[in-house]
Design a protein around this motif. Structure first.
Motif, PDB file in Angstrom:
ATOM      1  N   TRP A  36      43.493  35.053  51.783  1.00 21.38           N
ATOM      2  CA  TRP A  36      43.601  35.908  50.663  1.00 21.38           C
ATOM      3  C   TRP A  36      44.590  37.007  50.905  1.00 21.38           C
ATOM      4  CZ3 TRP A  36      37.823  37.113  50.150  1.00 21.38           C
ATOM      5  CH2 TRP A  36      37.003  35.931  49.543  1.00 21.38           C
ATOM      6  N   GLN A  37      45.381  37.278  49.913  1.00 26.15           N
ATOM      7  CA  GLN A  37      46.148  38.248  49.851  1.00 26.15           C
ATOM      8  C   GLN A  37      45.624  39.662  49.339  1.00 26.15           C
ATOM      9  OE1 GLN A  37      49.561  36.882  47.711  1.00 26.15           O
ATOM     10  NE2 GLN A  37      50.607  36.050  49.559  1.00 26.15           N
ATOM     11  N   ASN A  38      46.031  40.765  49.387  1.00 23.23           N
ATOM     12  CA  ASN A  38      45.503  42.087  49.129  1.00 23.23           C
ATOM     13  C   ASN A  38      43.881  42.162  49.367  1.00 23.23           C
ATOM     14  OD1 ASN A  38      47.843  42.285  47.739  1.00 23.23           O
ATOM     15  ND2 ASN A  38      47.172  41.312  45.901  1.00 23.23           N
ATOM     16  N   ASN A  75      44.232  37.594  45.831  1.00 26.03           N
ATOM     17  CA  ASN A  75      45.203  36.321  45.413  1.00 26.03           C
ATOM     18  C   ASN A  75      44.927  35.322  46.609  1.00 26.03           C
ATOM     19  OD1 ASN A  75      46.842  36.966  43.157  1.00 26.03           O
ATOM     20  ND2 ASN A  75      47.100  38.671  44.536  1.00 26.03           N
ATOM     21  N   ASN A  96      39.214  38.878  39.946  1.00 25.87           N
ATOM     22  CA  ASN A  96      40.131  38.933  40.420  1.00 25.87           C
ATOM     23  C   ASN A  96      41.187  37.871  40.167  1.00 25.87           C
ATOM     24  OD1 ASN A  96      39.803  40.660  43.056  1.00 25.87           O
ATOM     25  ND2 ASN A  96      37.955  39.676  43.110  1.00 25.87           N
ATOM     26  N   LYS A  97      42.018  37.987  39.173  1.00 25.98           N
ATOM     27  CA  LYS A  97      42.560  36.885  38.457  1.00 25.98           C
ATOM     28  C   LYS A  97      43.423  36.228  39.310  1.00 25.98           C
ATOM     29  CE  LYS A  97      42.746  39.790  34.435  1.00 25.98           C
ATOM     30  NZ  LYS A  97      43.391  40.401  33.294  1.00 25.98           N
ATOM     31  N   GLY A  98      43.790  36.743  40.496  1.00 24.96           N
ATOM     32  CA  GLY A  98      44.732  35.949  41.376  1.00 24.96           C
ATOM     33  C   GLY A  98      43.976  34.789  42.177  1.00 24.96           C
ATOM     34  N   LEU A  99      42.615  34.796  42.239  1.00 20.23           N
ATOM     35  CA  LEU A  99      41.685  33.684  42.963  1.00 20.23           C
ATOM     36  C   LEU A  99      41.797  32.578  42.141  1.00 20.23           C
ATOM     37  CD1 LEU A  99      38.591  35.563  44.099  1.00 20.23           C
ATOM     38  CD2 LEU A  99      40.842  34.830  45.619  1.00 20.23           C
ATOM     39  N   SER A 100      42.428  31.393  42.895  1.00 22.21           N
ATOM     40  CA  SER A 100      42.731  30.413  41.678  1.00 22.21           C
ATOM     41  C   SER A 100      42.497  29.024  42.623  1.00 22.21           C
ATOM     42  CB  SER A 100      44.271  30.417  41.456  1.00 22.21           C
ATOM     43  OG  SER A 100      45.235  30.167  42.647  1.00 22.21           O
ATOM     44  N   CYS A 121      38.156  34.970  36.900  1.00 24.12           N
ATOM     45  CA  CYS A 121      39.028  34.948  37.920  1.00 24.12           C
ATOM     46  C   CYS A 121      40.007  33.638  37.346  1.00 24.12           C
ATOM     47  CB  CYS A 121      38.244  34.278  39.191  1.00 24.12           C
ATOM     48  SG  CYS A 121      37.339  35.518  40.142  1.00 24.12           S
ATOM     49  N   ASN A 541      42.514  44.966  36.487  1.00 24.30           N
ATOM     50  CA  ASN A 541      42.528  45.101  38.020  1.00 24.30           C
ATOM     51  C   ASN A 541      42.637  46.418  38.330  1.00 24.30           C
ATOM     52  OD1 ASN A 541      41.579  44.001  40.410  1.00 24.30           O
ATOM     53  ND2 ASN A 541      42.748  42.270  40.079  1.00 24.30           N
ATOM     54  N   ASP A 544      44.963  47.116  41.357  1.00 22.71           N
ATOM     55  CA  ASP A 544      46.640  47.010  41.369  1.00 22.71           C
ATOM     56  C   ASP A 544      47.254  48.082  41.455  1.00 22.71           C
ATOM     57  OD1 ASP A 544      46.751  44.353  38.786  1.00 22.71           O
ATOM     58  OD2 ASP A 544      46.658  44.333  40.674  1.00 22.71           O
TER      59      ASP A 544
END
Length: 958
Positions: A36-38, A75, A96-100, A121, A541, A544
């Motif tokens: 993960w990032q962030n 992310n 966490n919208k960046g988790l994909s 997410c 978020n 951010d």
């Protein structure tokens, strides 16, 4: 002796096993960190994660049992290693919208998991069958992601499940139930109280076996799918049900007669299906608040008498249900009744609202019926709409009930306590207790509120009070909460904005506070009360913002060792920052003084200048052809600005309908007194519109600068905004041909502004709310309050701080602050996508541009966009040219301006598409071969103040 040795060996083996498991947990957390990032900053330390030094991680006996990382801005993908946390009981990665990417099948190895929450997410792909291995699971929320494929039948193994939410995904196929081949299905979840499966693409029938008398289900939400067949009679067996949403499907046949066995149901939505047979008899459902049976093909019948017997009703919606006869006067005396919509039926005779109607009654909508008379009483404060009835078709009728009402947005926001709000800088906001802080923000989506009136402020105050009581009861670090802007979205969900402010005088929450608040709202610990029922909370978020917040805020509540060198460096930096802040404060104070000295001039931007020949020419408006009206003239033309002539309200002020002596209808935009922002918009619009004259640009007739008033006088545009028609508010059916005509008209208006206006103009706020439709559905570009003219020095762009409307705004302009003509192109591209989908640009965190790109497959008919096209647009064989239209729209929304077409190129391509489908691009009428002009004329006009005021969606950032 041997026995003791054996015992010792067992103990040693157990200790080795425990140490090995602990090391495995630490290794897994390191794997998560690498994937993960962030991640939280304190994950970068070398300390044991179970020592309390890693945010979001809780351990028991040195084993990881809880991971709560809601709202952190993470992310990446969820790695398979997660399955090694075999003692994990709670996993919350919401918001966490960046988790994909896909949800790993290793999730099924977490046998002790009781709570799995991944709300909001970016996960995609199928839900793994291994989800059925989580036999301890009580709470499962995978909603608001991009999951595809079918609902795994293995979910039926989760016999302890209380909450199942798979809504707002892209799930397809049938609802799984047990059978000889597959022994498990959702029918086995007899302990579950919540089935939330709406806003997907589920198909097939609702299985009769899904329901049985052993169930404890209270919320059944299957709305907005593609379910077919009949409503099974077994539904009547689940007498515990309180909310039933089956609306916006393809259900047909008779409603089962035993549906009135559901005596605990408070909200029932069966609208927008293909149901036939008799209108269901709901006698005995005495706690029913909200009933919506609209848009079905029931047998023709009188208004049901049983309606008047249900005293809990607040809302009755039976639009287009083949009702006839007269409406019983007793219906309007239901004590809590707020809204009655019986429009588009065959109701006739005399409308007689009882002498003692409900004190809560606000709206009675009976448009498009056969009512010949209306017994009025002057004491009514009820908005009655009879447009399209014989009573309104006689010449000279001017009664207010013969005009389409404008639904004004609610102006509610949580009232401040007895304090003076502060002027806060950066991202900080003044809280209800007048403290500057960065709030935790998001949106509540209430899917089945018991009320329909969004203007009942006391309800929102009670929601705020219950929220604060909840936060205090759970010892969360919250000082106050603010609710604002309640509204209904296109799915008829109630949407309310939430701000949560930190306690203790802190300017922001630390990460622990954000995690706990996010978890409290994602796992439904907060219960909003029976008036609001079930909800989804989607957070914006907070993480951010962390890079913009001081390092102190990030580490508040944790202790770190630091060297003397660190303290010295920190002190030096702090000293520099302090000096810098003092300098900035001085500059700010000086500018505030200058602003205060010039405020009188700004509040009246050019009133004095008109009579002063020595005034600066930059201040005096350059007027060409606009007529100057006196206050008395406009007072006469609008019937003394009467309430009956009031057709809208915006941030600028009120809008009134009027008539000139020659019979021409006008709309008068009257500024609120003392509105400096309104004055600036007034100046911009009067200067621009007095110089532009084009059939696709709204016409300015004149202005008034008399007796301290600022008013603009426009041509009256009878059919309101394009947004209203796309959302079905205007009663106008926009088929594909009409939408092509409207797109071309709006493009020509923008082309004129860019290429032929003198000087050229960049609109800066192109959106469907700012495109108006006249009596022949000719598109007219409107609202120039944010527009910018291009001078000779600005041949390519204007450098200006960002203004516009989120969802339509050019990302390149947003990042560079360089406004170009291609910024309007981007916004127009979003309008084109809105034309074919009838969806808001941003809805539930989903962006229309991305939605179209993800759904598109150029190898399929209509690019495979059937699922997101507006059903009203027409059948597939009627959508000739749609692929080229989509290609053009996507060229308009390219990331950089140099990749986008000019408005002239857009006009040429739209003209070519129209010729392809057999339309003459040079005719004015928006009627088509599929819909004659007579059809247009019977679509009833509506008014909208979007023509005259900046909309709530606009984003002033200057």
């Amino acid at each position: 002796m041997g026995a003791k040795v054996s015992q010792l060996l067992v103990i040693i083996c157990l200790m080795i096993s425990m140490i090995s498991a602990q090391n495995a947990d630490i290794a897994t957390l390191q794997a998560l960190k690498n994937a993960w990032q962030n991640t939280p900053p304190n994950w970068d330390n070398d300390q044991d994660p179970c020592s309390g030094s890693w945010d979001g991680i809780t351990c028991t006996n040195d084993r990881v049992t809880i991971i709560k990382l809601s709202s952190m801005g993470l992310n990446g993908m969820l790695p398979e290693n997660i399955g090694q946390l075999t003692e994990l009981q709670i996993l919350d990665l919401s918001y966490n919208k960046g988790l994909s990417g896909p949800l790993t099948s290793a999730i099924g190895d977490l046998k002790k998991l009781t709570t799995l929450i991944l709300v909001g997410c970016g996960f995609s792909g199928p839900i793994p069958d291994t989800i059925g291995n989580l036999e301890s699971l009580v709470f499962l929320s995978l909603n608001s992601n991009g999951f595809t494929g079918q609902i795994p039948a293995s979910v039926g193994n989760l016999t302890n499940l209380y909450w199942l939410d798979l809504s707002a995904n892209k799930l397809i196929g049938t609802i799984p139930v047990s059978n000889l081949i597959m022994p498990v299905g959702l029918d086995k979840l007899t302990r579950a109280k919540h089935f939330h499966l709406g806003d997907n693409q589920l198909s097939g029938g609702i299985p009769p076996k899904l329901f049985n008398s052993s169930m404890k289900l209270i919320h059944l939400l299957l709305e907005n799918n593609r379910l077919t067949g009949t409503i099974p009679s077994t539904l009547g067996l689940v007498t515990s049900l309180q909310v039933v949403r089956l609306d916006r499907n393809l259900l047909r046949g008779n409603v089962p007669s035993n549906i009135n066995s559901l005596i605990n149901v408070t909200e029932m939505f069966l609208s927008n299906n293909q149901l036939t047979g008799p209108i269901p008899d709901l006698t005995g459902m005495n706690v029913l608040n909200y009933i919506d049976l609209s848009n079905n093909s029931f047998d023709q019948s009188n208004v049901p008498s049983w309606l008047s017997t249900i005293k809990a009703l607040t809302t009755i919606k039976m639009q287009k249900t083949n009702l006839d006869g007269e409406v019983p006067a007793a219906l309007f005396s239901i004590p809590q009744l707020q809204n009655v919509d019986l429009s588009n039926n065959l109701i006739n005779g005399t409308l007689n609202i009882s002498s003692n109607p409900s004190s809560e009654l606000e709206l009675v909508d009976l448009r498009s019926n056969l009512i010949a008379d209306f017994t009025q009483r002057s004491s009514y404060r009820i908005n009655v709409t009879l447009v399209g009835n014989p009573i309104c078709m006689e010449s000279g009728v001017t009664d207010k009930f013969c005009t389409v009402p404008i639904e004004s947005p609610s102006s509610y926001s949580t009232p401040r306590n007895e304090c003076v709000p502060l002027s806060c800088g950066l991202n900080l906001v003044s809280s209800p207790n007048c403290h500057c802080a960065l709030p935790y923000t998001g949106l509540f989506f209430f899917k089945a509120p018991s009320f329909s009136s969004i203007g009942n402020f006391s309800i929102y105050n009670s929601l705020r009070d219950s929220l604060m009581a909840f936060f205090q009861r759970t010892n969360l670090p919250v000082d106050s909460v603010s609710l604002k802007n309640p509204r209904r979205d296109v799915d008829d969900y109630l949407v309310i904005e939430l701000d949560v402010f930190p306690s203790g005088g802190n300017p922001e929450f630390n990460r622990t506070g954000v995690l706990e608040i996010g978890f409290a709202l994602s796992n439904q610990t907060f219960k909003p009360g029976k008036e609001f029922n079930t909800f989804v909370f989607i957070h914006e978020n907070y993480a951010d913002f962390f890079p913009e917040i001081s390092a102190t805020a990030l580490t508040r509540g944790t202790k770190h060792k630091s060297s003397n060198a660190g303290i010295i460096v920190g002190s030096a930096i702090g000293g520099c920052v302090l000096v810098l802040l003092l300098v900035l404060a001085g500059i700010y104070a000086f500018r505030q003084k200058e602003r205060a000295e010039t405020t009188p001039q700004q509040s009246q931007p050019f009133v004095a200048a008109l009579g002063d020949p020595t005034s600066d020419s930059d201040i005096v408006p350059q007027l060409k052809g606009a007529r100057s009206f006196t206050f008395k003239e406009l007072q006469n033309y609008t019937n003394n600005f009467s309430e009956m002539n009031n057709i809208g309200k915006g941030g600028y002020g009120m809008v009134y309908k009027g008539s000139l002596p020659n019979g021409q209808l006008i709309a008068v935009k009257r500024a609120q007194k003392g509105s400096s922002q309104g004055g600036l918009e007034f100046k911009t619009e009067i200067e621009l519109l007095s110089r532009v004259h084009h059939k696709n640009v709204v016409g300015l007739i004149g202005f008034c600068l008399d007796q301290g008033e600022q008013m603009l006088v426009y041509e009256y545009i009878v059919n309101g905004t394009l947004k209203d028609s796309l959302l079905g508010r205007s009663g106008i059916r926009l088929d594909w041909m009409r939408r092509l005509k409207i797109a071309l008209g709006a493009a020509r208006g923008l082309q004129y502004l860019h290429n032929h206006a003198d000087p050229p103009v960049i609109h800066r706020d192109v959106k469907t709310n700012n495109i108006l439709l006249d009596q022949r559905l000719v598109a007219k570009v409107a609202d120039f309050g944010l527009s910018k003219p291009l001078s000779d020095a600005d041949t390519t762009h204007v450098t200006t701080q960002v203004k516009g409307t989120m969802g339509y705004m050019d990302p390149e302009y947003y990042m560079t602050q360089q406004l170009t003509e291609k910024s309007d192109t981007y916004s127009f591209g979003v309008v084109m996508l809105e034309l074919i989908t009838a969806r808001n640009p941003i809805m539930k965190g989903r962006y229309i541009v991305r939605e179209v790109k993800e759904a598109m497959n150029k190898n399929e008919e209509l690019y495979g966009l059937h699922d997101i096209l507006d059903p009203i647009i027409g059948l597939s064989n009627q959508l000739k040219g749609l692929e080229r239209f989509v290609d053009l729209a996507l060229r308009c929304v390219e990331d950089t301006g140099n990749q986008r077409p000019t408005m002239s190129e857009i006009v040429k391509e739209l003209e070519s598409i129209m010729e392809l489908v057999g339309l003459d691009p040079n005719t004015d009428s928006a009627s088509s071969t599929c819909a004659s002009y007579e059809e247009v004329s019977k679509d009833y006009p509506s008014s909208n103040d979007s023509l005259f005021s900046r909309n709530e969606g606009s984003l002033p950032m200057e």
